[in-house]
Design an enzyme around this catalytic site. Structure first.
Site, PDB file in Angstrom:
ATOM      1  N   ASP A  38       5.669   4.472   5.281  1.00 32.24           N
ATOM      2  CA  ASP A  38       6.366   3.306   5.931  1.00 32.24           C
ATOM      3  C   ASP A  38       6.562   1.915   4.990  1.00 32.24           C
ATOM      4  O   ASP A  38       7.110   1.188   5.397  1.00 32.24           O
ATOM      5  CB  ASP A  38       6.226   3.054   7.292  1.00 32.24           C
ATOM      6  CG  ASP A  38       4.679   2.759   7.571  1.00 32.24           C
ATOM      7  OD1 ASP A  38       3.761   3.278   6.830  1.00 32.24           O
ATOM      8  OD2 ASP A  38       4.256   1.694   8.412  1.00 32.24           O
ATOM      9  N   HIS A  67       0.831  -1.141   0.157  1.00 31.74           N
ATOM     10  CA  HIS A  67       0.281   0.010   0.020  1.00 31.74           C
ATOM     11  C   HIS A  67       0.813   1.342   0.067  1.00 31.74           C
ATOM     12  O   HIS A  67       2.171   1.015  -0.002  1.00 31.74           O
ATOM     13  CB  HIS A  67      -0.913   0.047   1.148  1.00 31.74           C
ATOM     14  CG  HIS A  67      -0.358  -0.201   2.480  1.00 31.74           C
ATOM     15  ND1 HIS A  67       0.411  -1.047   2.966  1.00 31.74           N
ATOM     16  CD2 HIS A  67      -0.493   0.901   3.598  1.00 31.74           C
ATOM     17  CE1 HIS A  67       0.569  -0.603   4.308  1.00 31.74           C
ATOM     18  NE2 HIS A  67       0.336   0.595   4.544  1.00 31.74           N
TER      19      HIS A  67
HETATM   20 ZN   LIG Z   1       2.682   0.324   8.411  1.00 31.74          ZN
HETATM   21 ZN   LIG Z   2      -0.022   1.567   6.756  1.00 34.11          ZN
END
Ligand SMILES: [Zn+2]
Ligand SMILES: [Zn+2]
Length: 244
Positions: free
Chosen positions: A64, A60
């Site tokens: 991060d 996604h």
């Molecule tokens: Zn994450």
């Molecule tokens: Zn996430």
């Protein structure tokens, strides 16, 4: 085959851990699962050669898990990478990658490259084969923005590696990780229910349905990290390697 947890942290650097990035290697396999903002320095610190990687799977578009790509692509350009690279992820990945590259390094998305770069959008339930690796994406549940959200079941060299990505409980995790040789599962909290994330208690309640051969926890908050010494489960740490 070997899987290395280059980074197994959350978005907030909990425990001083690096953002999510796993490196899977074998006789015919060299792929990365996610490439968070801190992943390029983490790879170099751990002796991984980024230019040898053939495939990067993105779950996604949260920073991060995704924001390391501009650094990796720029490094590839300046270090004269010649090996082709495939980056595969959720629908919209081509536009999101161009946007993040422009935001961080202006014009970098338009600079001609000396290596072939393919950006592939993956659809839930549609398996794709990349060389010796077959990837089946499953929809996971992780909020409103930063998606679509995919977890992956990866088959390579006779092994199955499953990764939940960031998600609250969804029944899709059962086929995603069923009897996998290695299931890497988010365990953000211990028993507190947090929207968009998985707690160890919730995961535990479904483990007999999933029945993975091996389970390793990742993406842990400070709360979870503080409890690790008392838990019987295996938890990842940065630099940890697992033979498959
Ligand atoms: Zn994450
Ligand atoms: Zn996430």
């Amino acid at each position: 085959m070997q899987l290395r947890f280059v980074g197994c942290g959350d978005a907030f650097g909990s425990g001083g851990r690096s953002n999510t990035c796993f490196h899977l290697t074998g006789a015919q396999t060299n792929l990365l699962i996610d490439c968070g903002a801190s992943s390029l320095p983490a790879m170099k610190q751990q002796g991984i050669v980024p230019n040898d990687i053939d495939l990067i799977l993105i779950t996604h578009f949260h920073g991060d898990h995704f924001a390391g790509l501009p650094f990796l692509l720029l490094d590839a350009q300046f270090s004269r990478r010649s090996r082709p690279l495939v980056i595969a992820g959720p629908q919209g990945i081509e536009l999101r990658l161009a946007e993040v590259m422009e935001a961080l390094f202006e014009n970098s998305s338009r600079t001609p490259r000396k290596f072939e770069l393919s950006i592939v959008a993956l659809a839930p339930g549609e398996s794709r084969t990349f060389g010796a690796v077959t990837v089946t994406p499953f929809t996971v549940v992780h909020g409103e923005s930063g998606g679509p959200f995919l977890g992956y079941r990866i088959e390579a060299e006779g092994r199955v590696i499953a990764y939940s990505a960031d998600t609250e409980w969804t029944d899709n995790l059962v086929p995603l990780a069923h009897e996998a040789d290695l299931f890497i599962a988010e365990a953000y909290c211990y028993d507190r229910t947090v929207k968009n994330h998985l707690s160890l208690a919730t995961l535990e309640a479904h483990l007999c349905e999933i029945n993975p051969k091996r389970l390793i926890l990742t993406h842990m908050s400070d709360d979870m990290l503080g409890r690790l010494p008392t838990l019987t489960y295996t938890a990842a740490h940065d630099g940890m390697t697992v033979s498959l």
